[in-house]
Design a protein around this motif. Structure first.
Motif, PDB file in Angstrom:
ATOM      1  N   GLY A   1       0.818  -1.222   0.000  1.00 44.20           N
ATOM      2  CA  GLY A   1       0.000   0.000   0.000  1.00 44.20           C
ATOM      3  C   GLY A   1       0.843   1.259   0.000  1.00 44.20           C
ATOM      4  N   ASP A   2       1.931   1.284   0.789  1.00 43.05           N
ATOM      5  CA  ASP A   2       2.814   2.458   0.822  1.00 43.05           C
ATOM      6  C   ASP A   2       3.501   2.668  -0.526  1.00 43.05           C
ATOM      7  OD1 ASP A   2       2.178   2.980   3.420  1.00 43.05           O
ATOM      8  OD2 ASP A   2       3.993   2.064   4.287  1.00 43.05           O
ATOM      9  N   LEU A   3       3.996   1.566  -1.093  1.00 45.33           N
ATOM     10  CA  LEU A   3       4.722   1.676  -2.371  1.00 45.33           C
ATOM     11  C   LEU A   3       3.806   2.137  -3.507  1.00 45.33           C
ATOM     12  CD1 LEU A   3       6.975  -1.511  -2.172  1.00 45.33           C
ATOM     13  CD2 LEU A   3       7.736   0.884  -2.074  1.00 45.33           C
ATOM     14  N   ILE A   4       2.612   1.593  -3.572  1.00 42.42           N
ATOM     15  CA  ILE A   4       1.707   1.959  -4.670  1.00 42.42           C
ATOM     16  C   ILE A   4       1.209   3.397  -4.494  1.00 42.42           C
ATOM     17  CG2 ILE A   4      -0.591   1.247  -3.826  1.00 42.42           C
ATOM     18  CD1 ILE A   4       0.967   0.397  -7.251  1.00 42.42           C
ATOM     19  N   SER A   5       1.059   3.828  -3.217  1.00 41.69           N
ATOM     20  CA  SER A   5       0.672   5.216  -2.947  1.00 41.69           C
ATOM     21  C   SER A   5       1.774   6.178  -3.374  1.00 41.69           C
ATOM     22  CB  SER A   5       0.355   5.393  -1.461  1.00 41.69           C
ATOM     23  OG  SER A   5       0.000   6.732  -1.182  1.00 41.69           O
ATOM     24  N   LEU A   6       3.034   5.810  -3.057  1.00 40.09           N
ATOM     25  CA  LEU A   6       4.173   6.633  -3.487  1.00 40.09           C
ATOM     26  C   LEU A   6       4.260   6.703  -5.009  1.00 40.09           C
ATOM     27  CD1 LEU A   6       6.985   5.527  -1.009  1.00 40.09           C
ATOM     28  CD2 LEU A   6       6.065   7.834  -1.265  1.00 40.09           C
ATOM     29  N   LEU A   7       4.020   5.569  -5.636  1.00 38.63           N
ATOM     30  CA  LEU A   7       4.071   5.512  -7.097  1.00 38.63           C
ATOM     31  C   LEU A   7       2.991   6.396  -7.713  1.00 38.63           C
ATOM     32  CD1 LEU A   7       5.879   4.034  -9.094  1.00 38.63           C
ATOM     33  CD2 LEU A   7       4.158   2.235  -9.232  1.00 38.63           C
TER      34      LEU A   7
ATOM     35  N   SER B   1       5.274  12.410   2.423  1.00 39.87           N
ATOM     36  CA  SER B   1       6.532  12.518   3.177  1.00 39.87           C
ATOM     37  C   SER B   1       6.681  11.364   4.167  1.00 39.87           C
ATOM     38  CB  SER B   1       6.575  13.850   3.937  1.00 39.87           C
ATOM     39  OG  SER B   1       6.566  14.928   3.046  1.00 39.87           O
ATOM     40  N   ARG B   2       5.597  11.032   4.837  1.00 46.09           N
ATOM     41  CA  ARG B   2       5.632   9.950   5.826  1.00 46.09           C
ATOM     42  C   ARG B   2       5.982   8.619   5.166  1.00 46.09           C
ATOM     43  NH1 ARG B   2       1.006  10.842   7.503  1.00 46.09           N
ATOM     44  NH2 ARG B   2      -0.156   9.189   6.450  1.00 46.09           N
ATOM     45  N   GLN B   3       5.342   8.314   4.057  1.00 43.32           N
ATOM     46  CA  GLN B   3       5.588   7.044   3.365  1.00 43.32           C
ATOM     47  C   GLN B   3       6.989   6.998   2.768  1.00 43.32           C
ATOM     48  OE1 GLN B   3       2.246   7.158   0.685  1.00 43.32           O
ATOM     49  NE2 GLN B   3       0.917   5.983   2.060  1.00 43.32           N
ATOM     50  N   LEU B   4       7.448   8.143   2.254  1.00 45.53           N
ATOM     51  CA  LEU B   4       8.785   8.198   1.672  1.00 45.53           C
ATOM     52  C   LEU B   4       9.858   8.026   2.749  1.00 45.53           C
ATOM     53  CD1 LEU B   4      10.483   8.624  -0.874  1.00 45.53           C
ATOM     54  CD2 LEU B   4      10.399  11.082  -0.444  1.00 45.53           C
ATOM     55  N   ASN B   5       9.663   8.667   3.907  1.00 43.85           N
ATOM     56  CA  ASN B   5      10.619   8.524   5.016  1.00 43.85           C
ATOM     57  C   ASN B   5      10.670   7.084   5.518  1.00 43.85           C
ATOM     58  OD1 ASN B   5      11.300  11.221   4.920  1.00 43.85           O
ATOM     59  ND2 ASN B   5       9.808  11.839   6.473  1.00 43.85           N
ATOM     60  N   LYS B   6       9.504   6.464   5.588  1.00 43.17           N
ATOM     61  CA  LYS B   6       9.429   5.061   6.033  1.00 43.17           C
ATOM     62  C   LYS B   6      10.229   4.166   5.089  1.00 43.17           C
ATOM     63  CE  LYS B   6       5.973   1.492   7.073  1.00 43.17           C
ATOM     64  NZ  LYS B   6       4.517   1.178   7.027  1.00 43.17           N
ATOM     65  N   LEU B   7      10.088   4.400   3.786  1.00 38.39           N
ATOM     66  CA  LEU B   7      10.817   3.609   2.802  1.00 38.39           C
ATOM     67  C   LEU B   7      12.322   3.854   2.902  1.00 38.39           C
ATOM     68  CD1 LEU B   7      10.785   1.739   0.299  1.00 38.39           C
ATOM     69  CD2 LEU B   7      10.493   3.784  -1.110  1.00 38.39           C
ATOM     70  N   LEU B   8      12.717   5.109   3.104  1.00 34.48           N
ATOM     71  CA  LEU B   8      14.138   5.432   3.218  1.00 34.48           C
ATOM     72  C   LEU B   8      14.762   4.762   4.442  1.00 34.48           C
ATOM     73  CD1 LEU B   8      14.050   9.237   2.242  1.00 34.48           C
ATOM     74  CD2 LEU B   8      15.046   7.376   0.911  1.00 34.48           C
ATOM     75  N   LEU B   9      13.995   4.745   5.547  1.00 35.23           N
ATOM     76  CA  LEU B   9      14.499   4.076   6.755  1.00 35.23           C
ATOM     77  C   LEU B   9      14.725   2.595   6.510  1.00 35.23           C
ATOM     78  CD1 LEU B   9      12.435   5.770   9.631  1.00 35.23           C
ATOM     79  CD2 LEU B   9      14.937   5.674   9.429  1.00 35.23           C
ATOM     80  N   GLU B  10      13.805   1.970   5.807  1.00 34.44           N
ATOM     81  CA  GLU B  10      13.936   0.535   5.500  1.00 34.44           C
ATOM     82  C   GLU B  10      15.170   0.280   4.644  1.00 34.44           C
ATOM     83  OE1 GLU B  10      10.353  -0.794   3.698  1.00 34.44           O
ATOM     84  OE2 GLU B  10       9.116  -0.448   5.482  1.00 34.44           O
TER      85      GLU B  10
END
Length: 637
Positions: A600-606, A625-634
């Motif tokens: 869900g996060d990836l498709i929302s970012l896309l 921003s929240r979803q992008l930061n979460k992905l960067l942390l991973e």
């Protein structure tokens, strides 16, 4: 019967003070414009009297010989410009000379460039021509009597161009206006016969009434001999309406000066058309294409139109009935023998002769633009930069001339030689591929967004040219321009892309297979994004990007939505179609992502990424921003 003499001193408005100081202290590099403006005012006063006298012939007061008379006194350092036109009442003097139209003055002051020569030429364009007298004069006097009023009700106005002016009621036998200038020491050159003649010939040769100057007496032995004889006056200008003369008799310089006179523009016109029509309708027209857009071009309710004459009698300025709104930049005159002399604006709207003239003049103006485009590409490029967006209003307003207007339109294109809006539809058609039966275009918020749009990827791969549109009116334009030269126009961001004969059969079979294979993923994407999209589908537009947003065939685009919202209209809700590129590695990874939250996060970012690529604002920047930061942390872990 006597009128009580009433004298009062009044203050100028704040903006008038600013303007007077500007005239006195700044615009001194092209001083001679003062005479152009005062003669132009006198000519207008004569035109107004001619018109008023149609219903009230007594206004002529047994003096129908209209003229402008210029005299000077070298010793006293004065110049007088007199006319026997309509004149002014006391209220009109206070209104016209004591105050300045706020909008005109403000625009004039805002448009100053710092270039004295250019700024001095702006004077007439903004209705502040009278004040140019203070460029050369330390004191200006005006003596005027309105035609038809008692001689004892004349008005005397005087000012030194500072904070105030004096106005009083006086007696004046003759109607009309006399302006007396007390020249500044540095401007005494103008109290000279040769200098005045030179300026009149330069600026007023085309004016339809004679401009008279003292006849030069070369036989007199001394100056005393000259002064002993009452001055004789002679016409210095040709005093014949320029448009009534045969085209072969009018020099190019005369056309240019006449244009400057009627338009108050300091630049030369790009083109003109002088035409006499005889037959069922009889009229003469002289139309000009300006070289520069006026300050109020985008005010569709502003002053516009041609000067209307009937049998050489001036009837009205800004007769807008003779040209459509999208040609509001055209300047000129029309002189008709078929319109009633007592015509009003209301009557003009119902006169069938006016309808016929409007149709013919519109075709004449478009033909003039067509010739300019064919004969001088540099001049047409300048015209397009100034007036192109206004001309784009044409196809929606003038169905009968839509094809003619379409040939005049210029666009940015993906063609390798394109430099700005320099490609015509005819150029595009001449380069179309043999199997191509559509003209493809893309609309975006900016030229940069258009050029970098992911929608262009398949077109670049196949070498298909696309028009790139980014002016705010472009979506409205294309909604009225459905075809050109038998080819339909296709927005490449709308609907499911079908390149017809440009796609080979093997590609179509492969596309169908991919659509079937991707169906589970598309269902998953739709479930994740929910109400944010209309549907998810496989893209046939993309070769490099993972995803893009498309519009449904009948949905309203972003440009049109903004236009309607700005005008206060309600806008229907539209949702984009989310298209995925099955050949992209990121889509392949998404297809095999087991974690639903991460999916869900990836498709929302896309989706947000695709929205940004379209030039749109994010619906929820905080979520992005929240979803992008979460992905960067991973990625960092």
């Amino acid at each position: 019967m006597t009128t009580e003499i009433k004298k009062e001193t009044r203050g100028f408005e704040t903006e008038a003070k600013q303007l007077l100081q500007l005239m006195i202290h700044s615009l001194y590099s092209n001083k001679e414009v003062f005479l152009r403006e005062l003669i132009s005012n006198a000519s207008d006063a004569a035109d107004k009297l001619r018109f008023e006298s149609l219903s009230k012939p007594e206004l002529f007061e047994n003096d129908a010989d209209l003229k402008v008379l210029i005299s000077f006194d070298k010793d006293a350092g004065t110049i007088s410009i007199s006319d026997n036109g309509i004149g002014m009442s006391r209220d009109e003097v206070i209104s016209n000379l004591g105050t300045i139209a706020r909008s005109g003055t403000a625009q004039f002051l805002n448009n100053l460039s710092g270039d004295q020569k250019k700024d001095s030429q702006l004077i007439g364009q903004f209705g502040v021509g009278f004040y140019s007298a203070f460029i050369v004069a330390s004191e200006v006097e005006v003596l005027t009597r309105k035609a038809g009023v008692d001689a004892a009700e004349a008005v005397h106005w005087i000012s030194q161009g500072e904070s105030d002016y004096t106005v009083e009621t006086v007696e004046k036998i003759s109607r009309g206006t006399t302006v007396i200038l007390k020249l500044r020491p540095e401007s005494l050159e103008f109290a000279d016969a040769f200098r005045l003649r030179q300026i009149v010939k330069k600026y007023a040769d085309h004016i339809a009434i004679p401009v008279l100057l003292p006849k030069q007496n070369f036989s007199a032995d001394t100056e005393e001999d000259v002064l002993a004889v009452a001055p004789e006056f002679e016409a210095v200008n040709s005093a014949k309406a320029l448009w009534t003369r045969p085209r072969s008799d009018v020099k190019e310089d005369e056309y240019i000066e006449f244009y400057k006179h009627i338009s108050h523009d300091y630049e030369q016109p790009l083109n003109w058309s002088h035409n006499k029509v005889e037959g069922k309708l009889e009229y003469t027209s002289l139309l000009f294409v300006p070289g520069r857009a006026p300050f109020d071009l985008w005010n569709r309710d502003g002053v516009r139109g041609l000067k209307l004459y009937v049998q050489r009698v001036f009837i009205m300025d800004q007769a807008e009935q003779f040209l459509p709104l999208y040609l509001r930049f055209i300047k000129g005159v029309v002189d008709s023998n078929d319109i009633s002399l007592n015509v009003s604006r209301e009557i003009l709207q119902k006169d069938p002769a006016v309808d016929s003239m409007r149709s013919a003049l519109t075709k004449r103006a478009l033909d003039m633009l067509g010739k300019l485009k064919a004969d001088d590409k540099d001049k047409y490029k300048k015209f397009w930069a100034e007036f192109g967006q206004v001309l784009k209003e044409g196809p929606g307003e003038d169905f009968s001339n839509r094809d003619t207007i379409a040939k005049l339109l210029m666009f940015v294109s993906t063609h390798e030689n394109c430099q700005g809006q320099d490609q015509a539809l005819e150029d595009y058609v001449s380069r179309m591929q043999p199997e191509q039966n559509k003209i493809y275009y893309l609309i975006a918020d900016s030229a940069k967004t258009a050029r970098n749009s992911p929608h262009l990827e398949i077109f670049r791969k196949k070498g298909i040219e696309v028009l790139l549109l980014s002016d705010r009116i472009d979506e409205w334009l294309m909604s009225h321009l459905n075809e050109f030269d038998g080819k339909s126009l296709q927005d490449i961001t709308r609907g499911e892309l079908d390149l017809g004969g440009l796609d080979d059969e093997a590609e179509k079979v492969e596309q169908e297979k991919r659509e079937q294979a991707m169906k589970p993923l598309l269902d998953r994407v739709k479930a994740s994004l929910g109400e944010r999209i209309k549907e998810a589908r496989v893209s046939h537009r993309l070769t490099d990007s993972p995803a893009c947003l498309a519009l449904d065939e009948d949905d309203m685009g972003a440009q049109m939505r903004r236009i309607m919202q700005a005008s206060g209209q309600s806008v229907p809700e539209t949702k984009p179609v989310f298209e995925l590129n099955p050949a992209h590695p990121l889509i392949n990874k998404l297809e095999h992502e087991p974690d639903e939250d991460r999916f869900g996060d990836l498709i929302s970012l896309l989706f947000d990424q695709a929205s940004l690529a379209e030039g749109h604002e994010l619906e929820d920047p905080a979520r992005f921003s929240r979803q992008l930061n979460k992905l960067l942390l991973e990625l960092c872990d």
